[in-house]
Design a protein around this motif. Structure first.
Motif, PDB file in Angstrom:
ATOM      1  N   MET A  44      59.686  58.269  36.377  1.00 24.70           N
ATOM      2  CA  MET A  44      58.903  59.343  36.983  1.00 24.70           C
ATOM      3  C   MET A  44      59.280  60.675  36.361  1.00 24.70           C
ATOM      4  O   MET A  44      60.306  60.790  35.680  1.00 24.70           O
ATOM      5  CB  MET A  44      59.161  59.417  38.488  1.00 24.70           C
ATOM      6  N   PHE A  45      58.447  61.681  36.577  1.00 23.22           N
ATOM      7  CA  PHE A  45      58.813  63.040  36.197  1.00 23.22           C
ATOM      8  C   PHE A  45      58.132  63.998  37.162  1.00 23.22           C
ATOM      9  O   PHE A  45      56.936  63.874  37.443  1.00 23.22           O
ATOM     10  CB  PHE A  45      58.394  63.382  34.772  1.00 23.22           C
ATOM     11  N   CYS A  46      58.912  64.933  37.692  1.00 23.50           N
ATOM     12  CA  CYS A  46      58.353  65.938  38.594  1.00 23.50           C
ATOM     13  C   CYS A  46      59.240  67.174  38.579  1.00 23.50           C
ATOM     14  O   CYS A  46      60.465  67.071  38.663  1.00 23.50           O
ATOM     15  CB  CYS A  46      58.246  65.383  40.025  1.00 23.50           C
ATOM     16  N   TYR A  47      58.612  68.346  38.477  1.00 22.16           N
ATOM     17  CA  TYR A  47      59.378  69.598  38.581  1.00 22.16           C
ATOM     18  C   TYR A  47      58.609  70.639  39.396  1.00 22.16           C
ATOM     19  O   TYR A  47      58.650  71.825  39.136  1.00 22.16           O
ATOM     20  CB  TYR A  47      59.777  70.145  37.212  1.00 22.16           C
ATOM     21  N   GLN A  48      57.938  70.145  40.446  1.00 19.80           N
ATOM     22  CA  GLN A  48      57.042  71.037  41.171  1.00 19.80           C
ATOM     23  C   GLN A  48      57.724  71.839  42.270  1.00 19.80           C
ATOM     24  O   GLN A  48      57.101  72.719  42.858  1.00 19.80           O
ATOM     25  CB  GLN A  48      55.857  70.258  41.754  1.00 19.80           C
ATOM     26  N   CYS A  49      58.997  71.554  42.580  1.00 24.65           N
ATOM     27  CA  CYS A  49      59.631  72.318  43.655  1.00 24.65           C
ATOM     28  C   CYS A  49      61.029  72.794  43.255  1.00 24.65           C
ATOM     29  O   CYS A  49      61.598  72.367  42.255  1.00 24.65           O
ATOM     30  CB  CYS A  49      59.690  71.502  44.945  1.00 24.65           C
ATOM     31  N   GLU A  50      61.597  73.646  44.087  1.00 24.24           N
ATOM     32  CA  GLU A  50      62.900  74.271  43.808  1.00 24.24           C
ATOM     33  C   GLU A  50      64.026  73.254  43.788  1.00 24.24           C
ATOM     34  O   GLU A  50      65.046  73.441  43.124  1.00 24.24           O
ATOM     35  CB  GLU A  50      63.160  75.352  44.868  1.00 24.24           C
ATOM     36  N   MET A  51      63.829  72.138  44.498  1.00 24.21           N
ATOM     37  CA  MET A  51      64.881  71.123  44.573  1.00 24.21           C
ATOM     38  C   MET A  51      65.003  70.307  43.296  1.00 24.21           C
ATOM     39  O   MET A  51      65.966  69.548  43.136  1.00 24.21           O
ATOM     40  CB  MET A  51      64.606  70.164  45.747  1.00 24.21           C
ATOM     41  N   SER A  52      64.031  70.421  42.389  1.00 21.75           N
ATOM     42  CA  SER A  52      64.026  69.580  41.193  1.00 21.75           C
ATOM     43  C   SER A  52      65.326  69.724  40.415  1.00 21.75           C
ATOM     44  O   SER A  52      65.904  70.810  40.316  1.00 21.75           O
ATOM     45  CB  SER A  52      62.857  69.961  40.285  1.00 21.75           C
ATOM     46  N   THR A  53      65.797  68.616  39.843  1.00 20.01           N
ATOM     47  CA  THR A  53      66.983  68.653  39.001  1.00 20.01           C
ATOM     48  C   THR A  53      66.679  69.421  37.723  1.00 20.01           C
ATOM     49  O   THR A  53      65.509  69.594  37.363  1.00 20.01           O
ATOM     50  CB  THR A  53      67.439  67.229  38.656  1.00 20.01           C
ATOM     51  N   PRO A  54      67.689  69.895  36.998  1.00 20.55           N
ATOM     52  CA  PRO A  54      67.442  70.612  35.742  1.00 20.55           C
ATOM     53  C   PRO A  54      66.550  69.808  34.801  1.00 20.55           C
ATOM     54  O   PRO A  54      66.743  68.607  34.616  1.00 20.55           O
ATOM     55  CB  PRO A  54      68.853  70.804  35.169  1.00 20.55           C
TER      56      PRO A  54
ATOM     57  N   GLY B   6      63.777  62.998  37.111  1.00 20.20           N
ATOM     58  CA  GLY B   6      63.383  61.897  36.246  1.00 20.20           C
ATOM     59  C   GLY B   6      63.643  62.140  34.783  1.00 20.20           C
ATOM     60  O   GLY B   6      63.579  61.208  33.976  1.00 20.20           O
ATOM     61  N   SER B   7      63.976  63.375  34.403  1.00 17.63           N
ATOM     62  CA  SER B   7      64.172  63.682  32.981  1.00 17.63           C
ATOM     63  C   SER B   7      65.403  63.001  32.406  1.00 17.63           C
ATOM     64  O   SER B   7      65.517  62.836  31.187  1.00 17.63           O
ATOM     65  CB  SER B   7      64.275  65.201  32.779  1.00 17.63           C
ATOM     66  N   THR B   8      66.321  62.592  33.270  1.00 22.40           N
ATOM     67  CA  THR B   8      67.518  61.885  32.793  1.00 22.40           C
ATOM     68  C   THR B   8      67.477  60.400  33.143  1.00 22.40           C
ATOM     69  O   THR B   8      68.496  59.710  33.100  1.00 22.40           O
ATOM     70  CB  THR B   8      68.786  62.521  33.396  1.00 22.40           C
ATOM     71  N   GLY B   9      66.291  59.917  33.540  1.00 22.01           N
ATOM     72  CA  GLY B   9      66.127  58.492  33.804  1.00 22.01           C
ATOM     73  C   GLY B   9      66.076  58.102  35.263  1.00 22.01           C
ATOM     74  O   GLY B   9      65.865  56.927  35.580  1.00 22.01           O
TER      75      GLY B   9
ATOM     76  N   LYS C 159      60.750  61.146  46.622  1.00 21.72           N
ATOM     77  CA  LYS C 159      59.530  60.569  46.057  1.00 21.72           C
ATOM     78  C   LYS C 159      59.902  59.649  44.903  1.00 21.72           C
ATOM     79  O   LYS C 159      60.567  60.065  43.962  1.00 21.72           O
ATOM     80  CB  LYS C 159      58.604  61.690  45.571  1.00 21.72           C
ATOM     81  N   ASP C 160      59.465  58.387  44.990  1.00 18.15           N
ATOM     82  CA  ASP C 160      59.812  57.459  43.924  1.00 18.15           C
ATOM     83  C   ASP C 160      58.732  57.440  42.838  1.00 18.15           C
ATOM     84  O   ASP C 160      57.716  58.127  42.928  1.00 18.15           O
ATOM     85  CB  ASP C 160      60.067  56.051  44.462  1.00 18.15           C
ATOM     86  N   GLU C 161      58.973  56.630  41.801  1.00 20.35           N
ATOM     87  CA  GLU C 161      58.080  56.602  40.644  1.00 20.35           C
ATOM     88  C   GLU C 161      56.663  56.187  41.028  1.00 20.35           C
ATOM     89  O   GLU C 161      55.685  56.750  40.538  1.00 20.35           O
ATOM     90  CB  GLU C 161      58.632  55.643  39.590  1.00 20.35           C
ATOM     91  N   ASN C 162      56.524  55.220  41.909  1.00 17.58           N
ATOM     92  CA  ASN C 162      55.191  54.760  42.300  1.00 17.58           C
ATOM     93  C   ASN C 162      54.395  55.865  42.978  1.00 17.58           C
ATOM     94  O   ASN C 162      53.225  56.089  42.675  1.00 17.58           O
ATOM     95  CB  ASN C 162      55.289  53.547  43.230  1.00 17.58           C
TER      96      ASN C 162
END
Length: 439
Positions: free
Chosen positions: A1-11, A15-18, A26-29
């Motif tokens: 998965m990949f998501c960066y839509q909120c402040e909680m997102s990891t750097p 999902g950018s690190t797997g 929120k999971d990949e599905n």
């Protein structure tokens, strides 16, 4: 998965690190299902835009689904897989609604299309080539250029315009040039007039091309260096067209279009008789988007290899892979084997035909001798597929390659619940799709 839509997102994004689950849970599905919602809304927005131009009072229900679905994809709203599927079905139902309303708006304003043979790549004189889906703009252009010594031609998804009575009455609407949307660059080397793109499907020209000053765009369409048409003022387009050199193309080809479902349904008694007498063994809906590359030749090969008692129903620009073929009529009838319903937004016509046959034969749609083989390229195809799913239509073959936004879990769900297949080898697929005849 990949998501960066909120402040909680990891750097760099969840999902950018797997990781397969975001910080929010929120999971990949679910992430991919929300992506599909957004892609479906993009396609829905395209058809809603055209409906709003013609019948702005009819968009409220569609707008409500769009707003609700966007809200659904906010961070920390819904983590239930089943609810995601229900929301996707809402988007699909809105797709059915918008295509039905747009079809009715088109026929109310421009008349019900009838079959017409269109000259292909036969161009002379001062010429404008129009690509896209916007029939209202096309009518305005025909009115503005009448009596100006300019011939108007269609390209790609504008081909079906030739079937509408209120459009084909203009004597300077001459024919079609080119095939699907992506041939624009090569086409403009031959076409010496101006080129208007009035909806998405534009190929951005390179900056060193010699035709950039001849490209005009309309409303939402835009490219660097192109000339924008504002407020249906075609004066600059007309002036530029008259200043261009004449175009002379004489390929002496033809295409057929204009088989709107409202016209086809007038043949219902003859079609039903042909089905019951076994003159028609099966209907194949071979429709959808086209894209560059050899993969799309699958659809031509399939159309070419269908038995002569099969009827091909098509729409959208994918038909340019095989619409140069003369398929003739069903033997012993006047029913054409090739029926071009129109643009991609006319895909509802295949459903209307199926519903009519279903009612007349008292047979569920999924039990009818109808096979659906679709090509997809972008988001308008996504909303069409969701629309079919929302109607409970199953056994669809989809290609020419699988969407990357669908992972194994989601595909398995679609295969289990809708019997969705991916296209493969034409011969093997036809072995599965063709109804076996009994002696």
């Amino acid at each position: 998965m990949f998501c960066y839509q909120c402040e909680m997102s990891t750097p760099n994004g969840c999902g950018s690190t797997g990781a397969s689950v975001g910080v929010c849970g929120k999971d990949e599905n679910l992430a991919r299902l929300q992506d599909i919602m957004i892609f479906g809304l993009k396609g829905l927005a395209a058809y809603r835009e055209h409906l709003n131009e013609l019948e702005p009072t009819q968009t409220k229900a569609i707008d409500d689904v769009m707003s609700e679905t966007l809200y659904f994809t906010l961070t920390n709203v819904n983590f239930n897989f089943g609810d995601h599927i229900k929301q996707l079905m809402k988007v699909g139902s809105a797709g059915v609604d918008v295509m039905d309303k747009l079809s009715n708006a088109h026929t109310a304003k421009f008349g019900i299309p009838t079959p017409v043979v269109v000259p292909q790549n036969m161009v002379q004189g001062k010429a404008i080539l129009v690509s896209g889906h916007n029939l209202e703009m096309f009518e305005a252009l025909l009115k503005a250029t009448e009596g100006k010594g300019i011939n108007v031609y269609t390209h790609s998804e504008m081909l079906p315009a030739h079937g509408y009575p209120e459009l084909k009455k203009y004597s300077h609407l001459k024919g079609n040039v080119g095939k699907a949307w992506f041939d624009q660059v090569e086409l403009m080397k031959r076409f010496k007039g101006t080129f208007v793109v009035n909806t998405n499907c534009i190929v951005p020209p390179k900056k060193d091309v010699d035709y950039l000053d001849r490209v005009f765009t309309y409303k939402i369409v835009g490219i660097e260096g192109g000339t924008e048409i504002l407020n249906n003022d075609f004066s600059e387009l007309i002036e530029k067209t008259l200043a261009c050199e004449d175009t002379n193309m004489a390929d002496d080809l033809t295409l057929t279009t204009g088989h709107h479902y409202k016209t086809i349904l007038t043949l219902a008694p003859e079609i039903l008789d042909a089905v019951q007498s076994k003159k028609i063994s099966q209907f194949f809906v071979i429709a959808g988007c086209d894209a560059p590359g050899n993969a799309g030749n699958y659809y031509r090969e399939m159309a070419e290899n269908l038995p002569s008692d099969c009827v091909i129903i098509t729409s959208s620009c994918g038909k340019f892979r095989f619409n140069d073929i003369d398929f003739g009529n069903i033997e012993g009838t006047q029913i054409p084997r090739y029926l071009d319903l129109g643009q991609c937004n006319d895909s509802n016509g295949a459903v209307e035909i199926a519903k009519a046959i279903s009612g007349a034969l008292n047979t569920p749609i999924n039990d009818l001798p109808i096979s659906i083989v679709l090509s997809w390229m972008e988001q308008k195809a996504v909303i069409i597929l969701l629309a079919l799913f929302s109607l409970g239509i199953k056994d669809i073959y989809l290609g020419p390659k699988p969407p990357q936004f669908v992972n194994e879990d989601i595909f398995n769900f679609l295969a289990e619940n809708f019997n969705l297949h991916l296209t493969g080898n034409v011969k093997e697929d036809l072995d599965k799709l063709l109804i076996k005849k009994t002696v």
